[in-house]
Design a protein around this motif. Structure first.
Motif, PDB file in Angstrom:
ATOM      1  N   PRO A  73       0.736  -1.280   0.047  1.00  0.00           N
ATOM      2  CA  PRO A  73      -0.001  -0.044   0.140  1.00  0.00           C
ATOM      3  C   PRO A  73       0.892   1.188   0.007  1.00  0.00           C
ATOM      4  CG  PRO A  73       0.003  -1.028   2.178  1.00  0.00           C
ATOM      5  CD  PRO A  73       0.648  -2.004   1.202  1.00  0.00           C
ATOM      6  N   GLU A  74       0.501   2.198  -0.872  1.00  0.00           N
ATOM      7  CA  GLU A  74       0.980   3.444  -0.832  1.00  0.00           C
ATOM      8  C   GLU A  74       0.032   4.618  -0.648  1.00  0.00           C
ATOM      9  OE1 GLU A  74       4.195   3.944  -1.282  1.00  0.00           O
ATOM     10  OE2 GLU A  74       4.654   1.836  -2.059  1.00  0.00           O
ATOM     11  N   LEU A  75      -0.196   4.856   0.563  1.00  0.00           N
ATOM     12  CA  LEU A  75      -1.318   5.705   1.101  1.00  0.00           C
ATOM     13  C   LEU A  75      -1.082   6.957   1.074  1.00  0.00           C
ATOM     14  CD1 LEU A  75      -4.005   6.058   2.835  1.00  0.00           C
ATOM     15  CD2 LEU A  75      -2.823   5.995   4.890  1.00  0.00           C
ATOM     16  N   GLU A  76       0.304   7.178   1.086  1.00  0.00           N
ATOM     17  CA  GLU A  76       0.631   8.890   0.908  1.00  0.00           C
ATOM     18  C   GLU A  76       0.484   9.181  -0.456  1.00  0.00           C
ATOM     19  OE1 GLU A  76       4.437  11.716   1.858  1.00  0.00           O
ATOM     20  OE2 GLU A  76       4.424   9.766   2.506  1.00  0.00           O
ATOM     21  N   TYR A  77       1.047   8.513  -1.455  1.00  0.00           N
ATOM     22  CA  TYR A  77       1.025   8.653  -2.749  1.00  0.00           C
ATOM     23  C   TYR A  77      -0.765   8.802  -3.203  1.00  0.00           C
ATOM     24  CZ  TYR A  77       1.440   8.407  -7.570  1.00  0.00           C
ATOM     25  OH  TYR A  77       1.475   8.527  -9.165  1.00  0.00           O
ATOM     26  N   PHE A  78      -1.609   8.013  -2.592  1.00  0.00           N
ATOM     27  CA  PHE A  78      -2.863   7.778  -3.047  1.00  0.00           C
ATOM     28  C   PHE A  78      -3.489   9.337  -2.551  1.00  0.00           C
ATOM     29  CE2 PHE A  78      -7.257   6.689  -1.736  1.00  0.00           C
ATOM     30  CZ  PHE A  78      -7.675   6.642  -2.985  1.00  0.00           C
ATOM     31  N   GLN A  79      -3.258   9.610  -1.445  1.00  0.00           N
ATOM     32  CA  GLN A  79      -3.834  10.807  -0.860  1.00  0.00           C
ATOM     33  C   GLN A  79      -3.293  11.980  -1.473  1.00  0.00           C
ATOM     34  OE1 GLN A  79      -3.026  10.301   3.441  1.00  0.00           O
ATOM     35  NE2 GLN A  79      -4.934   9.157   3.917  1.00  0.00           N
ATOM     36  N   GLN A  80      -1.932  12.079  -1.692  1.00  0.00           N
ATOM     37  CA  GLN A  80      -1.496  13.414  -2.494  1.00  0.00           C
ATOM     38  C   GLN A  80      -1.538  13.595  -3.814  1.00  0.00           C
ATOM     39  OE1 GLN A  80       2.549  14.097  -1.073  1.00  0.00           O
ATOM     40  NE2 GLN A  80       1.845  13.865   1.209  1.00  0.00           N
ATOM     41  N   ASN A  81      -1.714  12.287  -4.697  1.00  0.00           N
ATOM     42  CA  ASN A  81      -1.636  12.574  -5.991  1.00  0.00           C
ATOM     43  C   ASN A  81      -3.190  12.066  -6.722  1.00  0.00           C
ATOM     44  OD1 ASN A  81       1.305  13.279  -6.569  1.00  0.00           O
ATOM     45  ND2 ASN A  81       1.435  11.454  -5.197  1.00  0.00           N
ATOM     46  N   THR A  82      -3.149  10.588  -6.546  1.00  0.00           N
ATOM     47  CA  THR A  82      -4.234  10.026  -7.092  1.00  0.00           C
ATOM     48  C   THR A  82      -5.584  10.544  -6.785  1.00  0.00           C
ATOM     49  OG1 THR A  82      -2.989   7.911  -7.493  1.00  0.00           O
ATOM     50  CG2 THR A  82      -5.346   7.919  -7.874  1.00  0.00           C
ATOM     51  N   LEU A  83      -5.874  10.513  -5.562  1.00  0.00           N
ATOM     52  CA  LEU A  83      -7.224  11.207  -5.060  1.00  0.00           C
ATOM     53  C   LEU A  83      -7.647  12.624  -5.525  1.00  0.00           C
ATOM     54  CD1 LEU A  83      -9.670  10.290  -3.444  1.00  0.00           C
ATOM     55  CD2 LEU A  83      -8.634  10.991  -1.440  1.00  0.00           C
ATOM     56  N   PRO A  84      -6.752  13.528  -5.429  1.00  0.00           N
ATOM     57  CA  PRO A  84      -6.870  14.679  -6.070  1.00  0.00           C
ATOM     58  C   PRO A  84      -7.347  14.833  -7.381  1.00  0.00           C
ATOM     59  CG  PRO A  84      -4.971  15.115  -4.346  1.00  0.00           C
ATOM     60  CD  PRO A  84      -5.366  13.541  -4.690  1.00  0.00           C
ATOM     61  N   CYS A  85      -6.426  14.232  -8.171  1.00  0.00           N
ATOM     62  CA  CYS A  85      -6.679  13.764  -9.651  1.00  0.00           C
ATOM     63  C   CYS A  85      -7.729  13.323 -10.201  1.00  0.00           C
ATOM     64  CB  CYS A  85      -5.370  13.115 -10.321  1.00  0.00           C
ATOM     65  SG  CYS A  85      -3.881  14.191 -10.201  1.00  0.00           S
ATOM     66  N   LEU A  86      -8.342  12.539  -9.337  1.00  0.00           N
ATOM     67  CA  LEU A  86      -9.561  11.667  -9.665  1.00  0.00           C
ATOM     68  C   LEU A  86     -10.837  12.702  -9.145  1.00  0.00           C
ATOM     69  CD1 LEU A  86      -9.242   8.097  -8.121  1.00  0.00           C
ATOM     70  CD2 LEU A  86      -9.501   8.707 -10.506  1.00  0.00           C
ATOM     71  N   GLU A  87     -10.522  13.399  -8.345  1.00  0.00           N
ATOM     72  CA  GLU A  87     -11.491  14.473  -7.834  1.00  0.00           C
ATOM     73  C   GLU A  87     -11.430  15.506  -9.152  1.00  0.00           C
ATOM     74  OE1 GLU A  87     -10.332  15.802  -3.941  1.00  0.00           O
ATOM     75  OE2 GLU A  87     -11.420  14.094  -3.061  1.00  0.00           O
ATOM     76  N   THR A  88     -10.393  15.785  -9.475  1.00  0.00           N
ATOM     77  CA  THR A  88     -10.733  16.827 -10.594  1.00  0.00           C
ATOM     78  C   THR A  88     -11.231  16.198 -11.755  1.00  0.00           C
ATOM     79  OG1 THR A  88      -8.478  17.937  -9.742  1.00  0.00           O
ATOM     80  CG2 THR A  88      -9.031  18.198 -12.095  1.00  0.00           C
ATOM     81  N   LEU A  89     -10.613  14.977 -12.326  1.00  0.00           N
ATOM     82  CA  LEU A  89     -11.428  14.348 -13.262  1.00  0.00           C
ATOM     83  C   LEU A  89     -12.933  14.376 -13.194  1.00  0.00           C
ATOM     84  CD1 LEU A  89     -10.870  12.667 -15.985  1.00  0.00           C
ATOM     85  CD2 LEU A  89     -10.855  10.825 -14.460  1.00  0.00           C
ATOM     86  N   GLN A  90     -13.484  14.058 -12.224  1.00  0.00           N
ATOM     87  CA  GLN A  90     -14.793  13.863 -11.952  1.00  0.00           C
ATOM     88  C   GLN A  90     -15.493  15.027 -12.014  1.00  0.00           C
ATOM     89  OE1 GLN A  90     -15.157  11.871  -8.341  1.00  0.00           O
ATOM     90  NE2 GLN A  90     -14.445   9.855  -9.164  1.00  0.00           N
TER      91      GLN A  90
END
Length: 281
Positions: A73-90
């Motif tokens: 698991p890469e929780l920090e990467y998910f919170q700092q990178n993927t999650l914000p980008c997914l929210e922007t995409l949506q």
């Protein structure tokens, strides 16, 4: 990603996979970042992230044992990178849909294009662009996006059924019957045993004037679901249309025969009238 799968987050993998992601793939340590969802108790779905930190359409299913052994698991990467980008995409997709509903097609196109730039195989982004181009009658652009959608397997997954069904219906309503047929044909390749797909492609074939193919798919829909009232009603409509067409054809043939007979009578009369009258003296 509107389904019931549990999102696990982003994980790294300890070994290099056989996938070739190209230059857009984001490398990490000895492998790549992967977006993970839990499908079943012992089945996990892993998808590599692109350079924009969002998951691509390349899907691999792994067992629970493999997942536990090889994924970290890469929780920090998910919170700092993927999650914000997914929210922007949506957000971009939502804005694009809002602009589209307001009739502001240029703004809608811009938002959907931004979404596709972030995630090339974004189902919502590409479907949104298709709707815009169909409304603008930009058929060359529409078919380019449609070609892309037909090659995105995620479009035709079970949890996407309501989206691709609605998309196909919109194509048909805009009288883009050939495109609707292409779309539903692809969907049937994935799931042939869906009576609703057969019914919808039947309507598209009817719009093209292909009544034989229309009837074929309606009969298949009834094989799959004998209680499908809509299919039976449609078949009765086809029978009525066929009977009406036959009556019109017979009437036209009768009219042609009558016209030929009338023309023959007029010719004979004209011939008789042109003969000189002889008198006996």
């Amino acid at each position: 990603m509107e389904d019931d799968y549990e999102v696990m987050g982003v994980y790294s993998h300890s070994l290099k996979y056989e996938y070739k992601l190209g230059e857009r793939g984001s490398r990490y340590r000895h492998g790549t970042f992967w977006f993970v969802r839990k499908r079943e108790e012992d089945v996990y779905e892993v998808r590599p992230l692109n350079a924009n930190h969002v998951p691509t359409g390349v899907v691999k299913l792994v067992s629970g044992d493999e997942f536990v052994q090889l994924y970290t698991p890469e929780l920090e990467y998910f919170q700092q990178n993927t999650l914000p980008c997914l929210e922007t995409l949506q957000k971009k997709v939502r804005l694009g849909r809002r602009y589209f509903n307001l009739g502001r097609l240029d703004k809608a196109e811009q938002e959907f294009c931004d979404a596709v730039l972030m995630q090339d195989d974004s189902v919502d982004g590409n479907i949104g662009l298709s709707d815009v181009y169909a409304e603008q009658k930009e058929f060359t652009k529409l078919r380019a996006v449609l070609d892309k959608l037909l090659n995105i397997d995620e479009v035709f997954r079970e949890e996407q059924r309501h989206r691709f069904n609605e998309f196909g219906i919109n194509l048909r309503k805009k009288e883009l019957f050939d495109d609707a047929v292409r779309f539903y044909s692809k969907a049937l390749e994935v799931n042939e045993a869906d009576e609703n797909l057969h019914f919808n492609i039947a309507r598209a074939f009817h719009g093209r004037g292909k009544c034989d193919l229309c009837r074929k798919h309606l009969n298949r829909a009834l094989e799959l679901n004998p209680e499908m009232v809509e299919a039976r009603s449609f078949l009765r409509l086809l029978d009525t249309e066929a009977a009406t067409a036959e009556k019109l054809l017979k009437k036209a043939e009768q009219g042609q025969r009558a016209a030929l007979q009338d023309r023959g009578i007029r010719k004979r009369k004209a011939k008789l009238a042109s003969k000189p009258i002889r008198f006996d003296i």
